[in-house]
Design an enzyme around this catalytic site. Sequence first.
Site, PDB file in Angstrom:
ATOM      1  N   HIS A 171      -3.701  -8.186   1.534  1.00  0.00           N
ATOM      2  CA  HIS A 171      -3.351  -6.534   1.360  1.00  0.00           C
ATOM      3  C   HIS A 171      -2.568  -6.118   2.576  1.00  0.00           C
ATOM      4  CE1 HIS A 171      -5.058  -3.033   0.687  1.00  0.00           C
ATOM      5  NE2 HIS A 171      -5.328  -2.074   2.425  1.00  0.00           N
TER       6      HIS A 171
ATOM      7  N   SER B 258      -3.064   1.456   0.776  1.00  0.00           N
ATOM      8  CA  SER B 258      -4.806   1.500   1.092  1.00  0.00           C
ATOM      9  C   SER B 258      -4.577   3.078   0.696  1.00  0.00           C
ATOM     10  CB  SER B 258      -4.670   0.904   1.921  1.00  0.00           C
ATOM     11  OG  SER B 258      -6.209   0.491   1.875  1.00  0.00           O
TER      12      SER B 258
END
Length: 699
Positions: free
Chosen positions: A672, A557
Site C-alpha cells: 500500500h 489511499s
Amino acid sequence: MRFGTTAALALLLAGSAAGAQTAAMNTTADDPYIWLEDKDGAKALAWVEAENKRTLARLESDPRYAAFNREALAIASATDRIPMPGQLMGRIVNFWRDADHAQGLWRWTTPDDYAAATPQWRTLLDLDALSRAEGKKWVWKGATCLSPEERLCLVALSEGGEDAITYREFDVAAGRFVDGGFVLPTSKQGATWIDKDTLLVSRDWGQGTMTVSSYPFVVKMVKRGQPLSAATEVFRGAADDQLGSYATSFTDAKGHRAVVIERQRTFFGSEKSLWTPAGARPLAIPARVRAAALVDGRLVFETSEAWGTVPAGAVAALPLAALDARAPEPEAVFVPTARQAVSGVDATRDHLIVDYTDNVRGRVAVLTPGSAGWTTRTLALPDNAIFTVTGTSDANNRAYLVANAFLTPTTLAEFDAGSTAAPRPLKALPARFDAKGLVAEQFEATSTDGTKVPYFVVHRADAPRDGRTPTLMTAYGGFEVPMLPGYAATTGKLWLERGGAYVLANIRGGGEFGPAWHDAGRKTKRQVIYDDFAAVAKDLFARRLTSPAKLGIYGGSNGGLLMGVELNQHPDMWRAVTIQVPLLDMLRYEGIAAGASWVDEYGSVTVPDERAFLARISPYHNLRRGVAYPETYIWTTTKDDRVGPQHARKFAARMKEYGLPYLFFEDTAGGHSGDADVAQGARLQALQMTYFAQRLMDE
C-alpha cells in the site's frame, strides 16, 4: 482473497446476511469491470500490462523523467541522511536503506558513537543478503522485543511490501536468527512477548479465525518448541469485528507489566481486556480510549471520546491497581485546547513526553508522575516547526527530538526528559534543494458551513499574483490522521526549484485539531471534507496564487478517494489530478481487500442512508460521459493487500469506456505504501512529477 459475484461473496460483505446479499447483487449486476477485481487473475494482469505500456511510453519518454528519477533516487538513497535512532539493549539501533542496500540494513552503534559525525555501525540483519539467499524480496516491517533485557526480538518481514508478515525470532546480542526459535509464517498478524518462552499471537489459525476484513480475531498462547497447532486459545473476538483482536504488553522501569487485549469491534472503538495467567478480564474503559504507555505503575491512555472528567482528545492515566474497578476514575494528564491536538505519547524511565500541535505548529511537554499528581514542563522550542519525539526507552530518560519544517532541513537533537537543559543538537540533514527566495505561509479558507480551514503554501516570495504559478495541492481528510509540515526534500528539488508552488490543506476528517475535527467528517457527514478542500482551492484562486489552469492535486489511499470525489464534483477546478492507491468504488469497498474494516469511517451499504450517501460520492459511480474532466493519472500496486488495486483498475477502465482522458500505472511490488525499495519510491515520484510537469508547466 479474490472476490467475485457469487452469493457466498455477497454474504461476506457485511454483518447482515440478507442486507449484504442484496447490496452486493445491486452493485455487481451492472458492473462490467467486476473481472478486474480478480487481483492476480491472468486476464486482469494482461489488462494492467497493456495499460502500463501505454502510460510508461509517454511518461518515461519525456526528457524530464530521467532527471526527476535521478534526483529523487539521490535524495532517497543519500548516505548523509539522518539515521533515525531507536534504543535497544543500551544501544542505538537504526534501519537503513541506500543505493547499495536497497532492501536495507538493521544495524547498531553505541549512544556515544551515535552522537559523533560518522558513527561506526555494526550490522544486525542485512535484508538484501537475506533476500538473495531466500529468493524473496523481504521488506522490513519492524521488530517487537522482550523487555527488560531486549535481547530477543520478533523481526517482522513482508514479502514485497504486503501487510501480511512473517515473524522470526532474532538474538540482538548474537546478531542472528535464533536456531529453532519462534517462526510465525506469513499472515496478517500481531504478536507480543509474555516471557522468553511465551508469546500471545493473533494470526490466521485456519478456517473461521479471520474477520470479514481479513484480520485475525483469535488470540492464542504460543510456547517455545511447540508447533502452532498446539497453541492455546486465550481470547476470541468475532468474524464481523471490523478489525481483529490483538495483545500488547506494556512495561515500565519498575518492573510493572500490563498485557492488554483489544478487540476492535470498529475501526476506532475497541473492547479492552487485561490478560493475566488466570485469563482475560474485561476492563470498563470507553471504546475510543487507547492504551499508549506505562510509567511508574500508571497506564497512560489517549482519549478520542470523553472518559469520566477527562475530555476527548486528551491524555489520561490510571494506576494498574485501579484497572479492574467497575467504574475506574482516570486522571487527566494533558488536556489540549480546541486548536491543539496530541500527536504522540512516549514514555521514558521516569517521564511521559507528549508532542502536540497548536494551530498546526509543534509543541512538546514533559510530564512527571508524583505522589501529588503530575507536573508539566514545556520545552522551549521554535515556533516554525513540527516536533516529533523518537528513540525513547524505559531504561533511561534519554530521548531524541526531530524538528521538521517546509524549508529548513530536518534536524535531530538529544535531551534528557528529567533535566531542564535545552535539547542538544546532534545531526542536521544537508539541504536537498535551493530554498533561497522561497517562503512558507499559513492561511485560512472559509468552508461552506463557515468553518475556518487552515492551509500552508510554499512558493517563491517574488511570484507574481497573477494566477499563473504551477501549483500542487494535497490533503488526506480521514481517520484522524493529521497532515503536518515537513521538510519537502523531493518536492522541493523536483518542483519548487523549477518554479512551482506546494499547498498542504488541513481539512476536516484528519486529526489536526483532535477527535472533533475528525468526527465532523465521518460517514454521512463526509461532504464537509470535500467542501473544505474545494474551499482551500477557491481561496488560493482569490489570492491569485494560482488558478484552475495551473492547479494540480494529489492524494493517496483515503486521500485518493478525496481526489476522485474532487474530480467528479469540481472538474473545472483542476488541470491535473493524481489518484494514488485509492478507494474509488464506494459501493463495493467493503468486499475488496481490508475494506470491511473501514465501515466506522465511511459507513456501510447495508445501512440505507449510508448507502445513499456513498452512492452520491462514489467516484466510480459518478463519472459521466461528456464531462470535460482534466486528464487524470491513477497509480496503484499489485501487492496492495490493504486497499487493493481493484479500485484504481476499475476507475481507469470506466474512464476508458467513457472516452475520458487518463493514465494508469500499476507497480508489481511495494504494498500500500509503494516503497518496496528506494528505487521503486523514486520511480513513482518521477512518473508522477513528469505527469504534473506536462500538465502544469508546459501550457
